[in-house]
Motif scaffolding. Structure first.
Motif, PDB file in Angstrom:
ATOM      1  N   THR A 120       0.913  -1.096   0.078  1.00  0.00           N
ATOM      2  CA  THR A 120      -0.015   0.055   0.046  1.00  0.00           C
ATOM      3  C   THR A 120       0.852   1.383  -0.053  1.00  0.00           C
ATOM      4  OG1 THR A 120      -1.829  -1.261   1.308  1.00  0.00           O
ATOM      5  CG2 THR A 120      -2.213   1.094   1.130  1.00  0.00           C
ATOM      6  N   LEU A 121       1.963   1.282   0.724  1.00  0.00           N
ATOM      7  CA  LEU A 121       2.867   2.244   0.811  1.00  0.00           C
ATOM      8  C   LEU A 121       3.517   2.562  -0.487  1.00  0.00           C
ATOM      9  CD1 LEU A 121       4.525   1.961   4.263  1.00  0.00           C
ATOM     10  CD2 LEU A 121       3.125   4.025   3.648  1.00  0.00           C
ATOM     11  N   GLU A 122       3.873   1.391  -1.256  1.00  0.00           N
ATOM     12  CA  GLU A 122       4.650   1.588  -2.561  1.00  0.00           C
ATOM     13  C   GLU A 122       3.448   2.224  -3.555  1.00  0.00           C
ATOM     14  OE1 GLU A 122       5.760  -2.243  -3.602  1.00  0.00           O
ATOM     15  OE2 GLU A 122       7.374  -2.400  -2.231  1.00  0.00           O
ATOM     16  N   PHE A 123       2.327   1.845  -3.459  1.00  0.00           N
ATOM     17  CA  PHE A 123       1.160   2.145  -4.284  1.00  0.00           C
ATOM     18  C   PHE A 123       1.042   3.772  -4.276  1.00  0.00           C
ATOM     19  CE2 PHE A 123      -3.298   2.836  -5.056  1.00  0.00           C
ATOM     20  CZ  PHE A 123      -3.388   2.677  -6.567  1.00  0.00           C
ATOM     21  N   LEU A 124       0.912   4.060  -2.826  1.00  0.00           N
ATOM     22  CA  LEU A 124       0.732   5.575  -2.438  1.00  0.00           C
ATOM     23  C   LEU A 124       1.767   6.273  -3.072  1.00  0.00           C
ATOM     24  CD1 LEU A 124      -1.042   7.595  -1.009  1.00  0.00           C
ATOM     25  CD2 LEU A 124       0.279   7.150   0.917  1.00  0.00           C
ATOM     26  N   THR A 125       3.033   5.952  -2.960  1.00  0.00           N
ATOM     27  CA  THR A 125       4.426   6.618  -3.555  1.00  0.00           C
ATOM     28  C   THR A 125       4.151   6.668  -5.221  1.00  0.00           C
ATOM     29  OG1 THR A 125       5.550   5.444  -1.673  1.00  0.00           O
ATOM     30  CG2 THR A 125       6.779   6.519  -3.715  1.00  0.00           C
ATOM     31  N   HIS A 126       3.636   5.872  -5.688  1.00  0.00           N
ATOM     32  CA  HIS A 126       3.557   5.917  -7.026  1.00  0.00           C
ATOM     33  C   HIS A 126       2.259   6.929  -7.567  1.00  0.00           C
ATOM     34  CE1 HIS A 126       6.428   2.928  -8.556  1.00  0.00           C
ATOM     35  NE2 HIS A 126       5.598   1.950  -7.635  1.00  0.00           N
ATOM     36  N   LEU A 127       1.149   6.999  -6.869  1.00  0.00           N
ATOM     37  CA  LEU A 127       0.192   7.800  -7.021  1.00  0.00           C
ATOM     38  C   LEU A 127       0.789   9.139  -6.840  1.00  0.00           C
ATOM     39  CD1 LEU A 127      -2.753   6.296  -5.188  1.00  0.00           C
ATOM     40  CD2 LEU A 127      -2.298   6.120  -7.644  1.00  0.00           C
ATOM     41  N   SER A 128       1.271   9.630  -5.485  1.00  0.00           N
ATOM     42  CA  SER A 128       1.939  10.918  -5.377  1.00  0.00           C
ATOM     43  C   SER A 128       3.117  11.524  -6.380  1.00  0.00           C
ATOM     44  CB  SER A 128       2.589  10.812  -4.089  1.00  0.00           C
ATOM     45  OG  SER A 128       1.714  10.303  -2.956  1.00  0.00           O
ATOM     46  N   ARG A 129       3.809  10.436  -6.939  1.00  0.00           N
ATOM     47  CA  ARG A 129       4.878  10.948  -7.758  1.00  0.00           C
ATOM     48  C   ARG A 129       4.184  11.284  -9.075  1.00  0.00           C
ATOM     49  NH1 ARG A 129       7.826   6.764  -7.702  1.00  0.00           N
ATOM     50  NH2 ARG A 129       9.373   7.513  -6.422  1.00  0.00           N
ATOM     51  N   HIS A 130       3.031  10.775  -9.734  1.00  0.00           N
ATOM     52  CA  HIS A 130       2.366  10.859 -10.694  1.00  0.00           C
ATOM     53  C   HIS A 130       1.241  12.063 -10.810  1.00  0.00           C
ATOM     54  CE1 HIS A 130       4.096   7.815 -13.314  1.00  0.00           C
ATOM     55  NE2 HIS A 130       3.850   6.812 -12.337  1.00  0.00           N
ATOM     56  N   TRP A 131       0.771  12.157  -9.446  1.00  0.00           N
ATOM     57  CA  TRP A 131      -0.451  12.997  -9.573  1.00  0.00           C
ATOM     58  C   TRP A 131      -0.396  13.998  -8.353  1.00  0.00           C
ATOM     59  CZ3 TRP A 131      -1.450   7.738 -10.654  1.00  0.00           C
ATOM     60  CH2 TRP A 131      -1.820   7.583 -12.170  1.00  0.00           C
ATOM     61  N   GLY A 132       0.697  14.044  -7.679  1.00  0.00           N
ATOM     62  CA  GLY A 132       0.872  14.953  -6.482  1.00  0.00           C
ATOM     63  C   GLY A 132       0.625  16.618  -6.901  1.00  0.00           C
ATOM     64  N   GLY A 133       0.746  16.667  -8.066  1.00  0.00           N
ATOM     65  CA  GLY A 133       0.542  18.281  -8.420  1.00  0.00           C
ATOM     66  C   GLY A 133      -0.896  18.448  -8.873  1.00  0.00           C
ATOM     67  N   GLN A 134      -1.633  17.503  -8.879  1.00  0.00           N
ATOM     68  CA  GLN A 134      -3.142  17.536  -9.156  1.00  0.00           C
ATOM     69  C   GLN A 134      -3.898  18.215  -8.112  1.00  0.00           C
ATOM     70  OE1 GLN A 134      -4.608  17.391 -12.317  1.00  0.00           O
ATOM     71  NE2 GLN A 134      -2.502  17.394 -13.014  1.00  0.00           N
ATOM     72  N   ALA A 135      -4.735  19.217  -8.319  1.00  0.00           N
ATOM     73  CA  ALA A 135      -5.511  19.931  -7.243  1.00  0.00           C
ATOM     74  C   ALA A 135      -6.607  18.822  -6.680  1.00  0.00           C
ATOM     75  CB  ALA A 135      -6.325  21.169  -7.767  1.00  0.00           C
ATOM     76  N   ASP A 136      -7.157  18.087  -7.328  1.00  0.00           N
ATOM     77  CA  ASP A 136      -8.298  17.150  -7.123  1.00  0.00           C
ATOM     78  C   ASP A 136      -7.530  15.994  -6.221  1.00  0.00           C
ATOM     79  OD1 ASP A 136     -10.265  18.631  -8.208  1.00  0.00           O
ATOM     80  OD2 ASP A 136     -10.108  17.571 -10.017  1.00  0.00           O
TER      81      ASP A 136
END
Length: 819
Positions: A521-537
């Motif tokens: 789960t932590l690995e998945f969250l890391t990938h999400l933040s890397r790709h979409w951490g700049g998106q407001a939603d």
């Protein structure tokens, strides 16, 4: 051969010939064979034998196998093969019937040692090596060795039987090298005698009722068509294809796996690349139709991967591959299945009852089908049109059946639901294939179903850790494919709604009692933040979910893998300014102190490695907490890293140091390596840079690492110092006085560190002294020495002979290590 080796060789041969002197290490014999092979490739083998009579004496001694150990017997046959590769040496050894005694039918078969697989394997390897020229071919025909090879095909040792098949193919190809076949048939006597004998044996084996003989014959032919692409192979197939086709008429069909391998090897051969070979393609289609769905799957995949193949055959193969999924849709929907999937299987004999014959058969067939389609989808030659929608629907249906959320409308669907409920194998295969399908263009309603079923698996408490990890991977693939443009992280309108449902599920997963679940789960969250951490939603949904707080808490997880993943996740969240908001004023100092505490105090290596990797990324990306005081940050990190016992932590610390160097070697006039120092007019950029590096203890850290006992650390330090030296070489403005007072002190420190005295610090040297030391050390030579293998000194032939002689008389409990 070196004179020193020639002097030791007689003593070694005497040891090998003496059964009272056991050879304690098989590795020595293998290295000895490699050495002799290298010698015969560089010089005349006949001359070696004539100048070293002890070798001939050793090989002659083997003619009395009762006086030799099986290991030495096998070694001697392989050594004989190495020398006999050269035709003049072969004829020399043939005198006195040495070769006939070792490799003839009347020789080894009568030995008691022949019952030992090592001896039989040595015979095959020796024969394979010597079979390189016409003299060897005549020897094979006259000595009865070919019949011995035939018998070894049925050897109880699988390794020996496989080697016998390889040897038979080699002999067949050798016999055909000088034969002019043209359009003549082997039956007409146009082929050499040895080739006719082998082909006749293979044909007889194909017609044998014994499945083992059929398997061996098919394996020989498969290897032949895979390796030999001469015109004679077309004639060979013309003679043997009727016997191969006859296997399809048997009940049951013998050796189906080997039969599929043979058919594909023939179809892939360049000899049959044209469409004119109608009989071949007809037989391939017949084979496809006679095999069961499980047996036909690999053949269908192989056909679809062919570059040249009739379209009708490819259509038939794709239909066979789609049968299981078509049956799944047929069993779970009231109306006929979606067009495009069932259409290609209309003529199929497979029914839903066949799929449901047993749970193991059903699961195995579905997993095989999904794996084959997953392999086929990215290939440029995959069938067109590709039934993206039906395949997507079938994958979603399978996941629903396994997860218990399907509502079958027929009795067959109910049986399938019971059979697949909770089946981890099918879940993993379906999730893998579902992720692959994200590369295609799909209808929006099906995409919504995909995210719905993925969310079910992410939320379900019944999802095993391995299935959950597959679900995370598939979800990430579909999220990436849902971006509005290639390479763009902007999300489609429905994705923010998915995030709103996803993050509560992730929050539960981070609290799971299973460390594997928390880690993935932590690995998945890391990938999400890397790709979409700049998106407001994304940012709004993530911060509202309190996931950053849980990530920070998991830095104290009892499992080291989870702590390491939490460090990586926190590093990514902090880079995107998504870290947990501090509740107290004293907590507003940022995440650097907390990670430094982990780096200096965590008992496991994984979290500490993750910390240094995060620090390196922060330094490279200009993280705000690092940029406040970069020098202090680098000094503190390197001070802790230099004391770490984990070599990977030290290597990563050197990577951080190199990033710092690269950032601070900027352009300034004619010298491209000046730092932006606070002084208005520094006297010289390069001295200031070197002085700063000395103050930060960066160069001391690098020079210490240069003499590290772990080779990767020393290699990385060497690369870093080479990088610094090359970047400072073009810069002028520095005098390098040989009598600098600090130069002697620096050299003395380096000598102490090289001797292992790493405790004493290096006094701050002048830039001139440091630059002089940097340029005086032979870094290129050191890098070359570090790149050598650990046994580069001891692996010479002379050292090998000395080691083998040194073990004479040593008990086996006190063996010498010859690696």
């Amino acid at each position: 051969m070196d004179p020193e080796c020639s002097q030791l060789l007689p003593a070694l041969c005497a040891v090998l010939a003496d059964p009272r002197q056991p050879v304690v290490d098989d590795t020595c014999l293998e290295k000895l064979l490699d050495w002799f092979k290298t010698l015969t490739e560089a010089e005349s083998g006949l001359q070696l034998l004539q100048e070293n009579a002890c070798l001939v004496e050793l090989l002659s001694h083997v003619r009395r196998p009762q006086d030799v150990s099986p290991r030495v017997l096998s070694f001697s046959m392989r050594l004989t093969g190495i020398f006999a590769t050269q035709e003049d040496c072969f004829q020399y050894l043939q005198q006195g019937e040495l070769l006939l005694r070792l490799f003839g039918e009347a020789g080894p078969l009568s030995w008691a040692a022949w019952n030992i697989p090592t001896v039989r394997s040595g015979w095959i390897q020796g024969m394979h090596t010597l079979a390189q020229h016409p003299s060897a071919l005549c020897f094979l025909s006259d000595s009865g060795a070919v019949d011995t090879i035939f018998s070894l095909q049925e050897d109880p040792s699988l390794f020996v039987a496989s080697a016998a098949n390889q040897l038979l193919v080699h002999v067949l190809a050798l016999s055909m090298q000088d034969g002019t076949v043209g359009s003549h048939s082997p039956q007409g006597g146009a082929w050499p005698t040895c080739a006719q004998k082998i082909v006749g044996h293979v044909e007889e084996s194909l017609r044998s009722p014994a499945a083992s003989q059929v398997t061996q014959a098919l394996n020989v032919l498969t290897t032949t068509f895979s390796r030999c692409h001469s015109p004679w192979t077309e004639v060979l197939w013309g003679q043997l294809s009727p016997a191969v086709a006859g296997l399809l008429e048997r009940e049951p069909i013998p050796a189906t796996h080997s039969l599929v391998d043979l058919v594909l090897s023939v179809a892939r051969s360049p000899v049959f690349s044209s469409m004119d070979h109608r009989s071949l393609w007809k037989m391939v289609g017949q084979t496809l139709g006679h095999l069961s769905p499980v047996q036909a799957g690999p053949l269908a995949l192989g056909i679809l991967k062919l570059q040249h193949c009739p379209q009708q055959l490819k259509t038939q193969a794709f239909g066979v591959l789609l049968q299981p999924l078509a049956c799944v849709l047929k069993a779970t929907v009231e109306a006929p299945g979606p067009p495009g999937l069932l259409d290609g299987t209309a003529g199929s004999s497979m029914s839903v009852d066949t799929l449901l014959s047993s749970k193991s058969a059903c699961v195995g067939l579905l997993c095989q089908t999904l794996a084959h389609l997953e392999e086929l989808q990215p290939l440029p030659q995959h069938p067109l049109p590709w039934p993206q929608g039906p395949l997507l629907g079938a994958s979603v249906t399978l996941l629903q059946l396994c997860g218990g959320s399907a509502t079958p409308s027929s009795s067959a669907g109910g049986r399938l639901c019971v059979m697949l409920a909770g089946c981890v194998r099918v879940q993993r295969a379906a999730l893998d294939f579902l992720g692959t399908l994200s590369q295609g263009t799909s209808p929006q309603e099906l995409v919504s179903q995909v995210f719905a079923v993925l969310l079910e698996y992410l939320e379900s408490p019944d999802s095993s850790p391995t299935v959950l990890k597959k679900a995370f991977q598939a979800t990430l693939q579909w999220l990436l494919s849902s971006s509005k443009a290639p390479g763009c992280s902007e999300l489609s309108p429905h994705i923010p709604l998915f995030f709103a449902e996803l993050f509560p599920a992730l929050r539960k997963r981070l609290c799971s009692p299973s460390w594997e679940v928390r880690d993935s789960t932590l690995e998945f969250l890391t990938h999400l933040s890397r790709h979409w951490g700049g998106q407001a939603d994304f940012r709004q949904a993530l911060l509202a979910s309190e996931l950053p707080v849980l990530v920070q808490q998991l830095l104290q997880d009892p499992e080291s893998y989870v702590r390491a993943s939490a460090v990586t996740a926190m590093g990514q969240l902090s880079s995107r300014r998504l870290q947990a908001r501090p509740e107290h004023l004293e907590a507003q100092q940022g995440p650097v102190p907390e990670l430094l505490h982990i780096l200096s105090s965590d008992s496991e290596g994984f979290p500490r490695r993750a910390v240094v990797q995060v620090f390196t990324e922060w330094l490279r990306d200009g993280h705000a907490d690092v940029a406040r005081d970069t020098k202090l940050f680098v000094t503190t990190v390197l001070q802790v890293v230099s004391q770490d016992l984990d070599w990977e932590v030290r290597v990563q610390g050197l990577e951080l140091a190199q990033v710092f160097l690269a950032q601070n070697l900027g352009c300034a006039g004619h010298c491209p390596y000046a730092m932006g120092l606070p002084e208005p007019a520094p006297p010289s950029p390069l001295p200031e840079l070197l002085r700063t590096l000395g103050q930060l203890r960066l160069l001391e850290f690098a020079f210490r690492a240069l003499f590290d006992c772990d080779r990767p650390v020393a290699q990385k330090a060497c690369d870093l110092l080479l990088f610094l030296r090359d970047k400072t070489a073009p810069c002028g403005g520095l005098q390098e006085p040989g009598g600098s007072p600090n130069l002697a002190a620096v050299e003395a420190s380096l000598q102490r560190w090289q001797a292992g005295e790493q405790g004493r610090p290096l006094e701050d040297p002048e830039p001139e002294a440091m630059l002089a030391i940097l340029r005086s050390v032979d870094l290129e030579g050191l890098r070359s020495r570090l790149a050598e293998s650990s046994d580069h000194v001891e692996k010479s032939p002379l050292s090998l002979l000395q080691d083998m002689l040194a073990t004479v008389g040593v008990p086996e409990d006190n063996e010498a290590d010859c690696y």
